[in-house]
Design an enzyme around this catalytic site. Structure first.
Site, short mmCIF file in Angstrom:
data_model
loop_
_atom_site.label_atom_id
_atom_site.label_comp_id
_atom_site.label_asym_id
_atom_site.label_seq_id
_atom_site.Cartn_x
_atom_site.Cartn_y
_atom_site.Cartn_z
N HIS A 1 80.84 -33.02 10.80
CA HIS A 1 81.97 -32.53 10.02
C HIS A 1 83.25 -33.25 10.47
CE1 HIS A 1 79.29 -29.15 9.01
NE2 HIS A 1 80.09 -28.96 7.98
N SER B 1 82.29 -25.96 4.00
CA SER B 1 82.77 -26.25 5.35
C SER B 1 83.68 -27.46 5.44
CB SER B 1 81.57 -26.46 6.28
OG SER B 1 80.72 -27.49 5.79
#
Length: 350
Positions: free
Chosen positions: A245, A38
């Site tokens: 993230h 990711s």
């Protein structure tokens, strides 16, 4: 030979030369394959291509931005949730002897980053954060290096002529937690950052052993962690999958210059034109990645869960700690006391 004959011969030679020049093939575009998880796919940027998968690939992620800036032909295989085995089984088929550039970030899901963060986000009196970190560190020290060595050998075998860059992870925290529904203590944040440093060290060593470059984002993200004045990393977010993230700025200003330097030979600076070119590739990338959708369907995004204060486990911990779960003040007061004890114990062992 007469003057007229000479002129005719020169004209014929020039014409033949022009034909030869016109027939020469154009130089093939550089072939860039982006592998990994990711942190490479672009999870956290909140904008994803419609490729029929849950990989959360974004044209605002660093692979797309680098490809757009350099004119590389990108095969965007990185997928949210990917582990080492997933890269081996679903992504390496994109590599060929014609591949010129490869980037890869991997290992965080194997070490259980999302599970560790989920545990450590709980109030200290209700969690086993240190135990989770210990388990992850044990995996990173004793299991992950062998997995990476095997994977990197496969990458070199399938792409023998490629420049390969292994990409690390940033430190997520900078000593504070401003999110309303997480309870990371300063000591826990320090240990979590140390875990990121550890996986970078092991990954860098494994990369170096195969003569791959290593792109370490740690220094560039300092001052831009979760809860910093300008965040390049999302904190607890809605939807939850965006949490912890890199956001758009993290990819553009953090990862792109970090990765592009070893991958292309110069640190790229992203501008509006770069974003426009990357966005224009969305349909092509989506169509390309749909051909891999069946294989990618086996990979599911890994994400941090919101602390569940209504579980039986937390209720039992609250009873032991004398916490009133109906009172946020009681929950926070007990967590502050726990954090203070933790800090004192840490100071006593130094």
């Amino acid at each position: 030979m007469t003057t007229i004959a000479k002129i005719g011969l020169l004209a014929a030679s020039a014409a033949a030369g022009s034909l030869l020049f016109a027939a020469a093939p154009a130089q093939a575009a550089s072939s860039y394959v982006a592998l990994g998880d990711s942190y490479s796919s672009g999870t956290g940027t909140r904008s994803y291509i419609n490729d029929g998968t849950e990989c959360l690939r974004s044209t605002k992620a660093y692979p797309s931005l680098i490809a757009a800036a350099k004119g590389y032909a990108l095969n965007f295989r990185a997928c949210s949730g990917a582990k080492v085995a997933d890269v081996t089984n679903t992504q390496l088929s994109a590599l060929t002897s014609s591949t010129t550039h490869v980037s890869i970030s991997i290992g965080g899901n194997d070490a259980g980053f999302a599970d560790v963060l989920t545990e450590c986000a709980m109030p200290g009196w209700a969690s086993n954060c240190n135990g989770k970190i210990d388990g992850a560190q044990n995996y990173i020290n004793n299991v992950l290096p062998g997995q990476l060595s095997t994977l990197y050998t496969s990458i070199r075998s399938k792409a023998p002529n490629a420049r390969v860059v292994v990409v690390g992870y940033p430190r997520i925290f900078q000593g504070e937690d401003c999110n309303a529904f997480t309870w990371f203590s300063p000591a826990e944040e320090t240990r979590l950052n140390q875990m990121a440093d550890l996986i970078n060290a092991k990954t860098s060593a494994a990369a170096g052993a195969k003569a791959f470059s290593f792109a370490n984002p740690t220094s560039r993200f300092i001052g831009h962690a979760v809860c910093d004045d300008v965040e390049w990393l999302n904190g607890l977010s809605n939807p939850i999958v965006e949490s912890y993230h890199p956001n758009v700025a993290g990819h553009a200003s953090g990862y792109t210059p970090t990765v592009s330097a070893p991958l292309t030979g110069s640190a790229l600076k992203v501008n509006a034109r770069t974003f426009e070119r990357a966005a224009a590739s969305s349909d092509r990338l989506a169509e390309q990645q749909r051909t891999y959708a069946a294989a990618d369907s086996r990979i599911k995004p890994k994400f941090v869960l919101t602390p569940d204060l209504g579980s039986e486990r937390v209720k039992a911990a609250a009873a032991r700690a004398g916490v009133d779960l109906s009172s946020r003040a009681s929950i926070d007061a007990a967590d502050r006391q726990w954090s203070q004890r933790q800090a004192a114990q840490h100071a006593a062992t130094r």
